[in-house]
Design an enzyme around this catalytic site. Structure first.
Site, short mmCIF file in Angstrom:
data_model
loop_
_atom_site.label_atom_id
_atom_site.label_comp_id
_atom_site.label_asym_id
_atom_site.label_seq_id
_atom_site.Cartn_x
_atom_site.Cartn_y
_atom_site.Cartn_z
N TYR A 177 14.61 31.91 6.33
CA TYR A 177 14.96 32.04 7.74
C TYR A 177 14.50 33.41 8.26
O TYR A 177 13.84 33.50 9.30
CB TYR A 177 16.47 31.87 7.93
CG TYR A 177 16.95 32.23 9.31
CD1 TYR A 177 16.63 31.42 10.40
CD2 TYR A 177 17.69 33.37 9.54
CE1 TYR A 177 17.04 31.76 11.68
CE2 TYR A 177 18.11 33.73 10.81
CZ TYR A 177 17.79 32.91 11.88
OH TYR A 177 18.19 33.25 13.15
N GLU B 236 24.32 29.17 17.41
CA GLU B 236 24.97 30.47 17.60
C GLU B 236 26.38 30.30 18.15
O GLU B 236 27.28 31.05 17.76
CB GLU B 236 24.15 31.37 18.53
CG GLU B 236 22.83 31.84 17.94
CD GLU B 236 22.96 32.87 16.82
OE1 GLU B 236 24.07 33.32 16.50
OE2 GLU B 236 21.91 33.22 16.25
N TRP C 138 26.61 33.71 9.54
CA TRP C 138 25.40 32.96 9.88
C TRP C 138 24.91 32.11 8.72
O TRP C 138 24.40 31.01 8.92
CB TRP C 138 24.31 33.91 10.37
CG TRP C 138 23.05 33.20 10.80
CD1 TRP C 138 21.83 33.32 10.25
CD2 TRP C 138 22.90 32.25 11.87
NE1 TRP C 138 20.92 32.51 10.90
CE2 TRP C 138 21.57 31.84 11.90
CE3 TRP C 138 23.78 31.70 12.80
CZ2 TRP C 138 21.08 30.92 12.82
CZ3 TRP C 138 23.29 30.77 13.71
CH2 TRP C 138 21.96 30.40 13.72
#
Length: 188
Positions: free
Chosen positions: A17, A39, A47
């Site tokens: 990522y 988000e 995350w």
């Protein structure tokens, strides 16, 4: 071994990522919506938790198709609340639907969500020159402004911290630290 930003763990998924997505400018509305949805679900969580569930979210939310999400029925919301592969938070699920509806209103008004969101940074990424983790902010005046504007329009789970993370994710701001192999500019 590649030198990456301080927040990247040993997780292959996290490394991929960071290396291929984080901080890369995104102008495609479908991808912008995907990150907006992810988000908002990340609010208050890690995350990596979201990244690990990203494909489950993709399946559960019809490949992040905001036009479909905007029309989710109560039955579909109940299905999502039962889906153990995602974050089962009633308010966040409802916000995904509301945000999808409002996302499309912005598209009608500005031609695209991309036109709307990128105007906050004059259409080009802000490139920062941070050396250490304590220099990287959690919010900025711009993320405050985006948050305030979206909240005024009715968006949910779009606080300034969430919006700054969104800005980093979609490359509106480039916060790769100077020791990271993705850092490609000079600090003046």
């Amino acid at each position: 071994m590649k030198n990456r930003c301080f927040w990247v763990t040993d997780s292959k998924l996290y490394q991929e990522y960071h290396d291929s997505e984080w901080g890369e400018p995104v102008y495609d509305d479908a991808v912008l919506f995907e990150f907006l949805l992810l988000e908002t679900f990340q609010a208050g969580l890690n995350w990596l938790t979201i990244l690990n569930k990203r494909e489950n979210f993709r399946k559960a939310f019809d490949n992040f198709d905001y036009q479909k999400i905007a029309n989710y029925s109560d039955k579909k919301q109940q299905e999502l609340l039962q889906n153990e592969g995602i974050i089962r938070n009633r308010l966040k699920i409802q916000s995904a639907i509301t945000n999808a509806q409002l996302f499309m209103e912005i598209q009608k008004e500005f031609g695209s969500f991309s036109n709307f969101i990128w105007r906050f940074v004059d259409g080009k990424p802000i490139v920062n020159c941070f050396h250490q983790r304590n220099e990287v902010p959690a919010t900025t005046e711009i993320s405050d402004a985006i948050s305030k504007t979206l909240k005024k329009r009715g968006f949910k789970f779009v606080g300034s911290t969430v919006m700054y993370a969104f800005m980093q994710a979609v490359g509106m701001v480039n916060d790769h630290t100077s020791s990271c192999f993705k850092f490609h500019h000079s600090c003046l």
